[in-house]
Design a protein around this motif. Structure first.
Motif, PDB file in Angstrom:
ATOM      1  N   LEU A 109       0.823  -1.206   0.000  1.00 44.87           N
ATOM      2  CA  LEU A 109       0.000   0.000   0.000  1.00 44.87           C
ATOM      3  C   LEU A 109       0.860   1.261   0.000  1.00 44.87           C
ATOM      4  CD1 LEU A 109      -2.800  -0.949   2.579  1.00 44.87           C
ATOM      5  CD2 LEU A 109      -2.935  -0.969   0.087  1.00 44.87           C
ATOM      6  N   CYS A 110       1.704   1.401   1.022  1.00 44.16           N
ATOM      7  CA  CYS A 110       2.493   2.622   1.124  1.00 44.16           C
ATOM      8  C   CYS A 110       3.674   2.421   2.059  1.00 44.16           C
ATOM      9  CB  CYS A 110       1.627   3.778   1.622  1.00 44.16           C
ATOM     10  SG  CYS A 110       0.901   3.493   3.258  1.00 44.16           S
ATOM     11  N   ASP A 111       4.659   3.312   1.941  1.00 50.14           N
ATOM     12  CA  ASP A 111       5.771   3.360   2.878  1.00 50.14           C
ATOM     13  C   ASP A 111       5.465   4.406   3.944  1.00 50.14           C
ATOM     14  OD1 ASP A 111       6.965   1.581   1.232  1.00 50.14           O
ATOM     15  OD2 ASP A 111       8.511   2.929   0.487  1.00 50.14           O
ATOM     16  N   LEU A 112       5.815   4.108   5.185  1.00 52.81           N
ATOM     17  CA  LEU A 112       5.681   5.085   6.260  1.00 52.81           C
ATOM     18  C   LEU A 112       7.045   5.329   6.889  1.00 52.81           C
ATOM     19  CD1 LEU A 112       2.455   4.291   8.319  1.00 52.81           C
ATOM     20  CD2 LEU A 112       2.779   5.983   6.514  1.00 52.81           C
ATOM     21  N   GLU A 113       7.326   6.584   7.142  1.00 55.75           N
ATOM     22  CA  GLU A 113       8.591   6.953   7.767  1.00 55.75           C
ATOM     23  C   GLU A 113       8.355   7.314   9.225  1.00 55.75           C
ATOM     24  OE1 GLU A 113      11.210  10.576   6.718  1.00 55.75           O
ATOM     25  OE2 GLU A 113      11.987   8.924   5.482  1.00 55.75           O
ATOM     26  N   PHE A 114       9.142   6.736  10.097  1.00 54.35           N
ATOM     27  CA  PHE A 114       9.071   7.031  11.531  1.00 54.35           C
ATOM     28  C   PHE A 114      10.225   7.953  11.907  1.00 54.35           C
ATOM     29  CE2 PHE A 114       6.365   3.479  11.211  1.00 54.35           C
ATOM     30  CZ  PHE A 114       5.617   3.343  12.374  1.00 54.35           C
ATOM     31  N   HIS A 115       9.931   8.888  12.814  1.00 48.33           N
ATOM     32  CA  HIS A 115      10.973   9.792  13.297  1.00 48.33           C
ATOM     33  C   HIS A 115      11.133   9.622  14.800  1.00 48.33           C
ATOM     34  CE1 HIS A 115      11.590  12.066   9.574  1.00 48.33           C
ATOM     35  NE2 HIS A 115      10.293  11.899   9.370  1.00 48.33           N
ATOM     36  N   LEU A 116      12.344   9.747  15.235  1.00 49.47           N
ATOM     37  CA  LEU A 116      12.664   9.716  16.655  1.00 49.47           C
ATOM     38  C   LEU A 116      12.476  11.129  17.193  1.00 49.47           C
ATOM     39  CD1 LEU A 116      13.816   7.944  18.949  1.00 49.47           C
ATOM     40  CD2 LEU A 116      16.098   8.654  18.222  1.00 49.47           C
ATOM     41  N   VAL A 117      11.505  11.322  18.105  1.00 50.31           N
ATOM     42  CA  VAL A 117      11.153  12.672  18.542  1.00 50.31           C
ATOM     43  C   VAL A 117      11.069  12.771  20.062  1.00 50.31           C
ATOM     44  CG1 VAL A 117       9.880  13.158  16.416  1.00 50.31           C
ATOM     45  CG2 VAL A 117       8.655  12.221  18.393  1.00 50.31           C
ATOM     46  N   CYS A 118      11.188  14.013  20.522  1.00 48.24           N
ATOM     47  CA  CYS A 118      10.971  14.335  21.926  1.00 48.24           C
ATOM     48  C   CYS A 118      10.511  15.785  22.004  1.00 48.24           C
ATOM     49  CB  CYS A 118      12.236  14.120  22.758  1.00 48.24           C
ATOM     50  SG  CYS A 118      13.560  15.292  22.370  1.00 48.24           S
ATOM     51  N   HIS A 119      10.141  16.243  23.172  1.00 50.98           N
ATOM     52  CA  HIS A 119       9.724  17.628  23.364  1.00 50.98           C
ATOM     53  C   HIS A 119      10.944  18.548  23.237  1.00 50.98           C
ATOM     54  CE1 HIS A 119       8.177  21.233  25.472  1.00 50.98           C
ATOM     55  NE2 HIS A 119       6.993  20.815  25.021  1.00 50.98           N
ATOM     56  N   ARG A 120      10.715  19.777  22.803  1.00 48.50           N
ATOM     57  CA  ARG A 120      11.818  20.723  22.581  1.00 48.50           C
ATOM     58  C   ARG A 120      12.597  21.027  23.867  1.00 48.50           C
ATOM     59  NH1 ARG A 120       7.404  25.230  21.130  1.00 48.50           N
ATOM     60  NH2 ARG A 120       6.556  25.564  23.222  1.00 48.50           N
ATOM     61  N   ASP A 121      11.937  20.849  25.033  1.00 51.89           N
ATOM     62  CA  ASP A 121      12.595  21.134  26.304  1.00 51.89           C
ATOM     63  C   ASP A 121      13.257  19.906  26.925  1.00 51.89           C
ATOM     64  OD1 ASP A 121      11.786  23.803  26.143  1.00 51.89           O
ATOM     65  OD2 ASP A 121       9.891  23.401  27.186  1.00 51.89           O
ATOM     66  N   HIS A 122      13.127  18.758  26.262  1.00 49.35           N
ATOM     67  CA  HIS A 122      13.720  17.527  26.800  1.00 49.35           C
ATOM     68  C   HIS A 122      15.254  17.609  26.686  1.00 49.35           C
ATOM     69  CE1 HIS A 122      14.731  13.242  27.154  1.00 49.35           C
ATOM     70  NE2 HIS A 122      13.535  13.083  27.710  1.00 49.35           N
ATOM     71  N   PRO A 123      15.976  17.055  27.656  1.00 45.22           N
ATOM     72  CA  PRO A 123      17.447  17.091  27.600  1.00 45.22           C
ATOM     73  C   PRO A 123      18.029  16.559  26.287  1.00 45.22           C
ATOM     74  CG  PRO A 123      16.725  16.331  29.749  1.00 45.22           C
ATOM     75  CD  PRO A 123      15.490  16.447  28.911  1.00 45.22           C
ATOM     76  N   LEU A 124      17.390  15.553  25.684  1.00 46.07           N
ATOM     77  CA  LEU A 124      17.903  14.998  24.426  1.00 46.07           C
ATOM     78  C   LEU A 124      17.886  16.028  23.300  1.00 46.07           C
ATOM     79  CD1 LEU A 124      16.283  11.433  24.438  1.00 46.07           C
ATOM     80  CD2 LEU A 124      18.735  11.943  24.518  1.00 46.07           C
ATOM     81  N   ALA A 125      16.893  16.944  23.365  1.00 47.13           N
ATOM     82  CA  ALA A 125      16.767  17.949  22.303  1.00 47.13           C
ATOM     83  C   ALA A 125      17.907  18.951  22.342  1.00 47.13           C
ATOM     84  CB  ALA A 125      15.430  18.669  22.432  1.00 47.13           C
ATOM     85  N   GLN A 126      18.602  19.036  23.463  1.00 46.55           N
ATOM     86  CA  GLN A 126      19.682  20.015  23.609  1.00 46.55           C
ATOM     87  C   GLN A 126      21.051  19.424  23.238  1.00 46.55           C
ATOM     88  OE1 GLN A 126      17.955  22.708  24.428  1.00 46.55           O
ATOM     89  NE2 GLN A 126      16.199  21.383  24.920  1.00 46.55           N
ATOM     90  N   MET A 127      21.077  18.169  22.880  1.00 48.06           N
ATOM     91  CA  MET A 127      22.365  17.480  22.708  1.00 48.06           C
ATOM     92  C   MET A 127      22.890  17.486  21.282  1.00 48.06           C
ATOM     93  SD  MET A 127      21.740  14.223  25.264  1.00 48.06           S
ATOM     94  CE  MET A 127      23.398  13.609  25.041  1.00 48.06           C
ATOM     95  N   GLY A 128      22.099  18.015  20.332  1.00 47.20           N
ATOM     96  CA  GLY A 128      22.550  17.970  18.944  1.00 47.20           C
ATOM     97  C   GLY A 128      22.508  16.551  18.415  1.00 47.20           C
ATOM     98  N   GLU A 129      23.441  16.189  17.529  1.00 48.47           N
ATOM     99  CA  GLU A 129      23.454  14.833  16.972  1.00 48.47           C
ATOM    100  C   GLU A 129      24.040  13.842  17.970  1.00 48.47           C
ATOM    101  OE1 GLU A 129      24.248  13.283  12.611  1.00 48.47           O
ATOM    102  OE2 GLU A 129      26.136  13.692  13.615  1.00 48.47           O
ATOM    103  N   LEU A 130      23.289  12.784  18.205  1.00 43.71           N
ATOM    104  CA  LEU A 130      23.740  11.744  19.128  1.00 43.71           C
ATOM    105  C   LEU A 130      24.740  10.830  18.434  1.00 43.71           C
ATOM    106  CD1 LEU A 130      20.263  10.786  20.660  1.00 43.71           C
ATOM    107  CD2 LEU A 130      21.900  12.466  21.525  1.00 43.71           C
ATOM    108  N   GLU A 131      25.788  10.460  19.144  1.00 42.56           N
ATOM    109  CA  GLU A 131      26.821   9.611  18.547  1.00 42.56           C
ATOM    110  C   GLU A 131      26.323   8.173  18.354  1.00 42.56           C
ATOM    111  OE1 GLU A 131      29.817  10.301  17.316  1.00 42.56           O
ATOM    112  OE2 GLU A 131      29.434  12.430  17.654  1.00 42.56           O
ATOM    113  N   ASP A 132      25.591   7.667  19.345  1.00 40.43           N
ATOM    114  CA  ASP A 132      25.066   6.297  19.243  1.00 40.43           C
ATOM    115  C   ASP A 132      23.878   6.165  20.193  1.00 40.43           C
ATOM    116  OD1 ASP A 132      26.082   5.780  21.889  1.00 40.43           O
ATOM    117  OD2 ASP A 132      28.048   5.444  20.983  1.00 40.43           O
ATOM    118  N   ASP A 133      23.289   4.956  20.256  1.00 40.87           N
ATOM    119  CA  ASP A 133      22.070   4.768  21.036  1.00 40.87           C
ATOM    120  C   ASP A 133      22.326   4.625  22.541  1.00 40.87           C
ATOM    121  OD1 ASP A 133      23.170   2.263  21.173  1.00 40.87           O
ATOM    122  OD2 ASP A 133      21.587   1.266  20.027  1.00 40.87           O
ATOM    123  N   ARG A 134      23.566   4.660  22.965  1.00 42.42           N
ATOM    124  CA  ARG A 134      23.833   4.558  24.403  1.00 42.42           C
ATOM    125  C   ARG A 134      23.290   5.769  25.161  1.00 42.42           C
ATOM    126  NH1 ARG A 134      30.164   3.207  24.421  1.00 42.42           N
ATOM    127  NH2 ARG A 134      30.009   4.687  22.685  1.00 42.42           N
TER     128      ARG A 134
END
Length: 302
Positions: A163-188
């Motif tokens: 039927l179709c392809d769906l793309e998933f994105h890894l997201v969080c709130h803009r105020d979450h600590p992860l959002a302040q880290m830029g590009e993550l090196e790995d999943d650790r």
């Protein structure tokens, strides 16, 4: 036991006399004699003890009592017509009901478009849409509990129409600590934070799909609940792109960037679990769902 004083045919004749403006016109439409129609309406009025029509010149008009009873009679004759049509449909193999399994990530708008087109041709078929996730969809297919299934990875041995392809994105709130880290090196770095996960609807889940390495997880039933949690600045989640467009555009949610794993893609397919026994209503709805997707691709055999 109460026996009706009137018949459906009498009410149908009364309706025709009113709808066509007189006995002569109704007689032409019904291919009956005018005298037989006069007799039927006169007998109906006599049986009920109420005057339903009064003739002025060459035209018949409803009395106040006649208007009330005619309105109710239309519901009665319509119900009988629908009952007879249903009997005819069942005789022809037209299904009285259909159950559709919808993988939770499939855009509901696309399915609704297909159902809206199906409705005028549905002959009263009842539709049940069951939202499912991963193994839950497969179980319904294997157990022949649904007529049509929109799924991600179909069970082995079932033909699936892409039927179709769906793309998933890894997201969080803009105020979450992860959002302040830029590009993550790995999943650790991800593993140290709370992950929001959508519950598999399978009774006996046999496979896990996606990244599930976080030390702490909250499991919810759907993406609406996941988005509510994310909006509070809590956790991160993999979410289909079409479900977060507004939040991304407004800046409430941000896409996390991680080397080699910022997005993931799945193919959604359509499966008919009982193809050999598929009825005409199911075939029609299947074609309408496929028509929502313009890209012509070959069926997949898994």
């Amino acid at each position: 036991m109460h026996r009706p004083k009137s018949t459906l045919e009498q009410w149908r004749i009364l309706q025709a006399v009113v709808d066509f403006g007189g006995y002569a016109q109704a007689a032409d439409h019904l291919s009956k004699s005018q005298s037989s129609l006069n007799h039927a309406v006169a007998k109906l009025q006599s049986q009920l003890g109420i005057q339903l029509l009064e003739v002025k010149g060459r035209k018949a008009y409803l009395t106040e009592q006649g208007e009330v009873l005619l309105r109710r009679s239309r519901h009665l004759t319509q119900t009988v017509n629908e009952l007879e049509q249903l009997a005819s449909n069942l005789e022809q193999g037209w299904e009285p009901s259909l159950i559709i399994a919808r993988e939770l990530v499939y855009p509901m708008e696309l399915l609704t478009n297909a159902l809206a087109t199906f409705l005028p041709e549905s002959r009263g078929t009842r539709i049940t849409v069951v939202d499912t996730v991963i193994n839950g969809t497969s179980e319904l297919i294997v157990n022949n509990q649904v007529d049509l299934a929109i799924c991600g990875v179909p069970p082995k041995g079932y033909i699936a129409e892409p039927l179709c392809d769906l793309e998933f994105h890894l997201v969080c709130h803009r105020d979450h600590p992860l959002a302040q880290m830029g590009e993550l090196e790995d999943d650790r770095e991800l593993a140290q934070h709370l992950q929001i996960v959508i519950k598999d609807t399978g009774v006996n889940p046999t496979q896990e799909i996606g990244w599930l390495k976080a030390e702490q997880r909250w499991t919810v039933s759907n993406f609406h609940e996941a988005k509510v949690i994310l909006s509070k600045g809590i956790g991160f989640c993999w979410v289909p792109e079409h479900l977060i467009q507004d939040e991304i555009q407004s800046g409430q949610l941000v896409r996390l960037k991680m080397k080699g794993a910022s997005t993931r893609r799945i193919v959604l397919t359509l499966v008919v679990p009982q193809r050999d026994n598929q009825g005409p209503a199911s075939k029609l709805l299947e074609s309408l769902i496929l028509a929502q997707h313009t890209e012509a691709t070959e069926p997949l055999l898994v």
